[in-house]
Design an enzyme around this catalytic site. Structure first.
Site, PDB file in Angstrom:
ATOM      1  N   GLY A  17       0.790  -1.228   0.000  1.00 40.77           N
ATOM      2  CA  GLY A  17       0.000   0.000   0.000  1.00 40.77           C
ATOM      3  C   GLY A  17       0.828   1.287   0.000  1.00 40.77           C
ATOM      4  O   GLY A  17       1.866   1.385  -0.660  1.00 40.77           O
ATOM      5  N   TYR A 152     -11.452   4.322  14.269  1.00 42.10           N
ATOM      6  CA  TYR A 152     -10.521   4.771  13.228  1.00 42.10           C
ATOM      7  C   TYR A 152     -10.488   6.300  13.202  1.00 42.10           C
ATOM      8  O   TYR A 152      -9.423   6.913  13.236  1.00 42.10           O
ATOM      9  CB  TYR A 152     -10.952   4.204  11.872  1.00 42.10           C
ATOM     10  CG  TYR A 152     -10.011   4.564  10.733  1.00 42.10           C
ATOM     11  CD1 TYR A 152      -8.746   3.968  10.647  1.00 42.10           C
ATOM     12  CD2 TYR A 152     -10.378   5.469   9.749  1.00 42.10           C
ATOM     13  CE1 TYR A 152      -7.880   4.281   9.607  1.00 42.10           C
ATOM     14  CE2 TYR A 152      -9.519   5.789   8.707  1.00 42.10           C
ATOM     15  CZ  TYR A 152      -8.276   5.197   8.645  1.00 42.10           C
ATOM     16  OH  TYR A 152      -7.423   5.510   7.614  1.00 42.10           O
ATOM     17  N   PRO A 190      -4.786  -2.264  -0.660  1.00 44.55           N
ATOM     18  CA  PRO A 190      -5.462  -3.449  -0.112  1.00 44.55           C
ATOM     19  C   PRO A 190      -6.354  -3.143   1.086  1.00 44.55           C
ATOM     20  O   PRO A 190      -7.219  -3.949   1.447  1.00 44.55           O
ATOM     21  CB  PRO A 190      -4.296  -4.361   0.288  1.00 44.55           C
ATOM     22  CG  PRO A 190      -3.166  -3.940  -0.609  1.00 44.55           C
ATOM     23  CD  PRO A 190      -3.327  -2.457  -0.789  1.00 44.55           C
TER      24      PRO A 190
HETATM   25  P1  NAD Z   1      -2.854  -1.249   3.920  1.00 46.41           P
HETATM   26  O1  NAD Z   1      -3.800  -2.000   4.749  1.00 46.41           O
HETATM   27  O2  NAD Z   1      -2.796  -1.508   2.465  1.00 46.41           O
HETATM   28  O3  NAD Z   1      -1.370  -1.420   4.508  1.00 46.41           O
HETATM   29  C1  NAD Z   1      -1.140  -1.269   5.877  1.00 46.41           C
HETATM   30  C2  NAD Z   1       0.183  -1.915   6.232  1.00 46.41           C
HETATM   31  O4  NAD Z   1       0.361  -1.717   7.640  1.00 46.41           O
HETATM   32  C3  NAD Z   1       0.213  -3.427   5.976  1.00 46.41           C
HETATM   33  O5  NAD Z   1       1.416  -3.783   5.322  1.00 46.41           O
HETATM   34  C4  NAD Z   1       0.152  -4.027   7.378  1.00 46.41           C
HETATM   35  O6  NAD Z   1       0.843  -5.265   7.512  1.00 46.41           O
HETATM   36  C5  NAD Z   1       0.806  -2.937   8.195  1.00 46.41           C
HETATM   37  N1  NAD Z   1       0.456  -3.012   9.610  1.00 46.41           N
HETATM   38  C6  NAD Z   1      -0.776  -3.234  10.167  1.00 46.41           C
HETATM   39  N2  NAD Z   1      -0.674  -3.270  11.493  1.00 46.41           N
HETATM   40  C7  NAD Z   1       0.635  -3.035  11.795  1.00 46.41           C
HETATM   41  C8  NAD Z   1       1.364  -2.941  12.990  1.00 46.41           C
HETATM   42  N3  NAD Z   1       0.774  -3.135  14.193  1.00 46.41           N
HETATM   43  N4  NAD Z   1       2.686  -2.678  12.927  1.00 46.41           N
HETATM   44  C9  NAD Z   1       3.295  -2.523  11.736  1.00 46.41           C
HETATM   45  N5  NAD Z   1       2.673  -2.628  10.566  1.00 46.41           N
HETATM   46  C10 NAD Z   1       1.355  -2.875  10.599  1.00 46.41           C
HETATM   47  O7  NAD Z   1      -3.161   0.289   4.206  1.00 46.41           O
HETATM   48  P2  NAD Z   1      -2.878   1.617   3.351  1.00 46.41           P
HETATM   49  O8  NAD Z   1      -4.116   1.959   2.623  1.00 46.41           O
HETATM   50  O9  NAD Z   1      -1.595   1.508   2.634  1.00 46.41           O
HETATM   51  O10 NAD Z   1      -2.789   2.665   4.534  1.00 46.41           O
HETATM   52  C11 NAD Z   1      -1.558   3.164   5.030  1.00 46.41           C
HETATM   53  C12 NAD Z   1      -1.867   4.306   5.988  1.00 46.41           C
HETATM   54  O11 NAD Z   1      -2.616   5.306   5.284  1.00 46.41           O
HETATM   55  C13 NAD Z   1      -2.738   3.893   7.174  1.00 46.41           C
HETATM   56  O12 NAD Z   1      -2.319   4.598   8.319  1.00 46.41           O
HETATM   57  C14 NAD Z   1      -4.121   4.336   6.765  1.00 46.41           C
HETATM   58  O13 NAD Z   1      -4.954   4.595   7.866  1.00 46.41           O
HETATM   59  C15 NAD Z   1      -3.800   5.598   6.008  1.00 46.41           C
HETATM   60  N6  NAD Z   1      -4.873   5.996   5.107  1.00 46.41           N
HETATM   61  C16 NAD Z   1      -5.204   5.237   4.029  1.00 46.41           C
HETATM   62  C17 NAD Z   1      -6.231   5.638   3.199  1.00 46.41           C
HETATM   63  C18 NAD Z   1      -6.655   4.851   1.980  1.00 46.41           C
HETATM   64  O14 NAD Z   1      -7.642   5.238   1.332  1.00 46.41           O
HETATM   65  N7  NAD Z   1      -5.958   3.771   1.618  1.00 46.41           N
HETATM   66  C19 NAD Z   1      -6.939   6.827   3.481  1.00 46.41           C
HETATM   67  C20 NAD Z   1      -6.583   7.570   4.589  1.00 46.41           C
HETATM   68  C21 NAD Z   1      -5.531   7.162   5.400  1.00 46.41           C
END
Ligand code: NAD
Length: 261
Positions: A17, A152, A190
């Site tokens: 991600g 969240y 993902p």
């Molecule tokens: P994702 O789920 O695709 O990836 C998250 C990653 O974090 C995974 O590789 C997972 O293994 C890892 N992870 C989970 N728990 C963990 C822990 N305790 N310690 C270390 N690693 C851990 O998510 P993403 O969409 O890539 O999101 C990344 C960040 O961006 C997050 O903080 C999410 O809240 C934020 N975000 C995402 C979106 C979106 O639309 N995708 C929007 C707003 C904010």
């Protein structure tokens, strides 16, 4: 010229991600990058693909952060990216009335405690050089109420606020350690899979999820990574305690929605 030459950068949750895209962009800009994730195999796969170091790191574990401090006592950039929605393992309701205390705490433990521990490590690991950049990945959900994902939204709002506290603390200490937050919305990763599924209505669900977004599309991980590069670089030397939204215009206001005809 590469924008992050000579910088040592640690990215959490970089096994996929947004975190993986940030790590890749940092490598492209000449940084020495440490890809970390709770999922060691995922972190290693990304590190092998983009050519950098890797470490297993669960952001909610103080012991893991201590081990990180032993291994990398001096860094220039930390991205606190790891985060969960609470829907990874179950679609149990997360609204304020029905969310369980266990689920509420579990989301805060990773998103908020993880960011607190990360900031603490980051400040200590940047003190030696007296400068650095901490980038906290919050969310649009940290700026508005989200009835279906209460924990969240609460955790992301707290990250937004803690970012400003860290920024002020560092400035008060006479350190050029900057701390800023990025607030994405609807970035295709993902993280969205539990909501999208792989049924025949997947495309319809995708369209529905961005129907309220003025730009009417998902953002890409590379678009978020570009903002992280800016904040990590010396180009942003006077930016601290600030928040950057990247949301296709969603937070600009409801009147911004385009008409279709
Ligand atoms: P994702 O789920 O695709 O990836 C998250 C990653 O974090 C995974 O590789 C997972 O293994 C890892 N992870 C989970 N728990 C963990 C822990 N305790 N310690 C270390 N690693 C851990 O998510 P993403 O969409 O890539 O999101 C990344 C960040 O961006 C997050 O903080 C999410 O809240 C934020 N975000 C995402 C979106 C979106 O639309 N995708 C929007 C707003 C904010």
């Amino acid at each position: 010229m590469a924008r992050l030459n000579t910088k040592v950068c640690v990215v959490t949750g970089a096994g996929r991600g947004i975190g993986a895209a940030i790590a890749e962009a940092f490598v492209r800009e000449g940084a020495t990058v440490v890809v970390t994730d709770k999922d060691e195999a995922a972190a290693r796969a990304v590190a092998t693909r983009i050519g950098c170091e890797t470490r297993q790191l669960d952001v909610a574990s103080e012991a893991d952060w201590s081990a990180q401090e032993q291994a990398w006592p001096q860094i220039d950039v930390l991205v606190n990216n790891a985060g969960v929605t609470g829907f990874e393992d179950s679609m149990a309701p997360q609204d304020p009335e029905r969310a369980s205390l266990e689920d509420w705490r579990s989301v805060h433990r990773i998103n908020l405690d993880g960011t607190f521990l990360g900031c603490r490590y980051g400040i200590r690991a940047m003190r030696g050089r007296g400068a650095g950049s901490i980038i906290n990945i919050s969310s649009r959900s940290g700026m508005i109420g989200v009835p279906a994902a209460a924990a969240y939204a609460s955790s992301k709002a707290a990250i937004r606020n803690h970012t400003k506290t860290v920024a002020l603390h560092c400035a008060q200490e006479g350190l050029a350690i900057r701390c800023n937050s990025i607030h994405p919305a609807a970035i295709l990763t993902p993280m969205w899979e539990p909501m999208l599924g792989d049924g025949p209505d997947r495309e319809d669900r995708m369209a529905a999820l961005v129907a309220d977004t003025p730009m009417r599309r998902f953002g890409t991980t590379e678009e978020v990574a570009s903002l992280a590069v800016l904040l990590a670089s010396d180009e942003a030397a006077y930016m601290t305690g600030t928040e950057l939204t990247i949301d296709g215009g969603l937070l600009a206001g409801s009147a911004a929605s385009p008409t279709r005809d």
